[in-house]
Design a protein around this motif. Structure first.
Motif, PDB file in Angstrom:
ATOM      1  N   ASP A  82       0.813  -1.218   0.000  1.00  0.00           N
ATOM      2  CA  ASP A  82       0.000   0.000   0.000  1.00  0.00           C
ATOM      3  C   ASP A  82       0.850   1.273   0.000  1.00  0.00           C
ATOM      4  OD1 ASP A  82      -2.607  -1.289   0.148  1.00  0.00           O
ATOM      5  OD2 ASP A  82      -2.032  -1.873   2.183  1.00  0.00           O
ATOM      6  N   ARG A  83       1.942   1.250   0.744  1.00  0.00           N
ATOM      7  CA  ARG A  83       2.839   2.407   0.832  1.00  0.00           C
ATOM      8  C   ARG A  83       4.275   1.905   0.880  1.00  0.00           C
ATOM      9  NH1 ARG A  83      -1.298   4.392  -0.192  1.00  0.00           N
ATOM     10  NH2 ARG A  83      -2.410   6.128   0.805  1.00  0.00           N
ATOM     11  N   ILE A  84       5.219   2.824   0.606  1.00  0.00           N
ATOM     12  CA  ILE A  84       6.630   2.453   0.571  1.00  0.00           C
ATOM     13  C   ILE A  84       7.431   3.428   1.420  1.00  0.00           C
ATOM     14  CG2 ILE A  84       8.676   2.229  -0.898  1.00  0.00           C
ATOM     15  CD1 ILE A  84       6.627   1.595  -3.198  1.00  0.00           C
ATOM     16  N   ALA A  85       8.312   2.878   2.260  1.00  0.00           N
ATOM     17  CA  ALA A  85       9.258   3.687   3.030  1.00  0.00           C
ATOM     18  C   ALA A  85      10.668   3.295   2.610  1.00  0.00           C
ATOM     19  CB  ALA A  85       9.075   3.467   4.524  1.00  0.00           C
ATOM     20  N   VAL A  86      11.479   4.277   2.278  1.00  0.00           N
ATOM     21  CA  VAL A  86      12.862   4.033   1.883  1.00  0.00           C
ATOM     22  C   VAL A  86      13.788   4.521   2.993  1.00  0.00           C
ATOM     23  CG1 VAL A  86      14.693   4.791   0.309  1.00  0.00           C
ATOM     24  CG2 VAL A  86      12.494   4.042  -0.611  1.00  0.00           C
ATOM     25  N   VAL A  87      14.697   3.648   3.396  1.00  0.00           N
ATOM     26  CA  VAL A  87      15.709   3.985   4.399  1.00  0.00           C
ATOM     27  C   VAL A  87      16.914   4.544   3.646  1.00  0.00           C
ATOM     28  CG1 VAL A  87      17.149   3.088   6.251  1.00  0.00           C
ATOM     29  CG2 VAL A  87      14.867   2.131   5.869  1.00  0.00           C
ATOM     30  N   ASP A 117      16.572   7.505  -6.888  1.00  0.00           N
ATOM     31  CA  ASP A 117      15.370   7.012  -7.564  1.00  0.00           C
ATOM     32  C   ASP A 117      14.410   6.384  -6.559  1.00  0.00           C
ATOM     33  OD1 ASP A 117      16.688   7.828  -9.796  1.00  0.00           O
ATOM     34  OD2 ASP A 117      16.907   5.850 -10.707  1.00  0.00           O
ATOM     35  N   LYS A 118      14.959   5.642  -5.598  1.00  0.00           N
ATOM     36  CA  LYS A 118      14.105   5.030  -4.576  1.00  0.00           C
ATOM     37  C   LYS A 118      13.396   6.108  -3.763  1.00  0.00           C
ATOM     38  CE  LYS A 118      16.670   0.715  -4.031  1.00  0.00           C
ATOM     39  NZ  LYS A 118      17.471  -0.158  -3.192  1.00  0.00           N
ATOM     40  N   ARG A 119      14.153   7.123  -3.363  1.00  0.00           N
ATOM     41  CA  ARG A 119      13.551   8.197  -2.564  1.00  0.00           C
ATOM     42  C   ARG A 119      12.452   8.903  -3.341  1.00  0.00           C
ATOM     43  NH1 ARG A 119      17.175  11.913  -1.950  1.00  0.00           N
ATOM     44  NH2 ARG A 119      19.119  10.897  -2.559  1.00  0.00           N
ATOM     45  N   ALA A 120      12.662   9.082  -4.645  1.00  0.00           N
ATOM     46  CA  ALA A 120      11.683   9.773  -5.476  1.00  0.00           C
ATOM     47  C   ALA A 120      10.378   8.980  -5.577  1.00  0.00           C
ATOM     48  CB  ALA A 120      12.252  10.020  -6.870  1.00  0.00           C
ATOM     49  N   ARG A 121      10.477   7.653  -5.473  1.00  0.00           N
ATOM     50  CA  ARG A 121       9.296   6.807  -5.625  1.00  0.00           C
ATOM     51  C   ARG A 121       8.666   6.421  -4.296  1.00  0.00           C
ATOM     52  NH1 ARG A 121      11.347   2.292  -9.866  1.00  0.00           N
ATOM     53  NH2 ARG A 121       9.336   1.374  -9.334  1.00  0.00           N
ATOM     54  N   ALA A 122       9.252   6.868  -3.192  1.00  0.00           N
ATOM     55  CA  ALA A 122       8.778   6.466  -1.866  1.00  0.00           C
ATOM     56  C   ALA A 122       7.672   7.381  -1.355  1.00  0.00           C
ATOM     57  CB  ALA A 122       9.937   6.476  -0.876  1.00  0.00           C
ATOM     58  N   ASP A 123       6.830   6.839  -0.497  1.00  0.00           N
ATOM     59  CA  ASP A 123       5.843   7.652   0.226  1.00  0.00           C
ATOM     60  C   ASP A 123       6.489   8.282   1.458  1.00  0.00           C
ATOM     61  OD1 ASP A 123       3.211   6.953  -1.214  1.00  0.00           O
ATOM     62  OD2 ASP A 123       4.093   4.988  -0.815  1.00  0.00           O
ATOM     63  N   PHE A 124       7.468   7.586   2.022  1.00  0.00           N
ATOM     64  CA  PHE A 124       8.180   8.073   3.209  1.00  0.00           C
ATOM     65  C   PHE A 124       9.670   7.809   3.027  1.00  0.00           C
ATOM     66  CE2 PHE A 124       4.094   6.231   4.606  1.00  0.00           C
ATOM     67  CZ  PHE A 124       3.474   7.345   5.147  1.00  0.00           C
TER      68      PHE A 124
END
Length: 201
Positions: A127-132, A166-173
């Motif tokens: 449902d949502r994505i968080a990138v560390v 790229d990961k940060r750009a596609r993350a919700d958090f």
């Protein structure tokens, strides 16, 4: 309610501190599915993918299950070999994930800790994505501090991972780990609060 927990995909490149953040979610009472741990179980002694891996990559398993350094040497930098390995491992991990979800069906939120979430298309299943994330120099220093890591191996692993930007750009958090542990934990709590708003009288 949707009848199932909300799902948060937790991801991040090597050395970003994802394991630390996953533990913080668990500390807050959120069930966490660790894809890497599932792979270790599947490839460990008596694991159910060991025979298939030995058949595909002879000499990479033994009494203790998969010989991870031998298997890494057999697939790293070889796209065709990596795809053969993924075709064995990913469906088995998917079954473990489904079992985890069924076991935690009453939870309001669960976390799927998946290193290659975007790279394997897993981002479409949450449902949502968080990138560390952390600064590149912090990431590199952390990774090269590992006993078995070399600069060449680190670069080969990075080449298989979607760039952090790229990961940060596609993350919700985005959850930073090049800050104090308290600030990282505050961000984790913020993510949980955003996904599971407190209900009160």
């Amino acid at each position: 309610m949707t009848g199932r927990p909300l799902t948060l995909g937790l991801t991040g490149s090597i050395g970003m501190g994802k394991s630390t953040v996953a533990a913080m979610f668990a500390d807050e009472g959120v069930p966490v599915f660790d894809a890497d741990a599932a792979v270790h179980r599947l490839q460990g002694p008596g694991g159910r993918v060991v025979a298939a891996i030995e058949a595909a990559f002879p000499g990479t398993t033994g009494a203790g299950g998969v010989d991870r350094p031998a298997l890494a040497a057999a697939v790293l930098g070889d796209d065709a070999a990596m795809k053969r390995l993924e075709a064995i491992v990913h469906p088995a991990v998917g079954e473990e994930r489904a079992s985890f979800l069924a076991s935690n069906a009453a939870a309001p939120l669960v976390v799927f800790d998946v290193p290659l979430l975007f790279e394997t298309g897993g981002d479409r299943a949450v449902d949502r994505i968080a990138v560390v994330s952390a600064a590149p120099e912090v990431q590199r220093a952390r990774t090269l501090a590992r006993a078995t890591m070399t600069p060449a191996k680190f670069d080969a692993i990075l080449a298989r991972q979607l760039p952090d930007a790229d990961k940060r750009a596609r993350a919700d958090f985005v959850i930073p780990t090049d800050v104090s542990l308290d600030r990282t934990r505050d961000t984790v709590r913020h993510v949980i609060a955003c996904m599971v708003p407190a209900t009160g009288g």
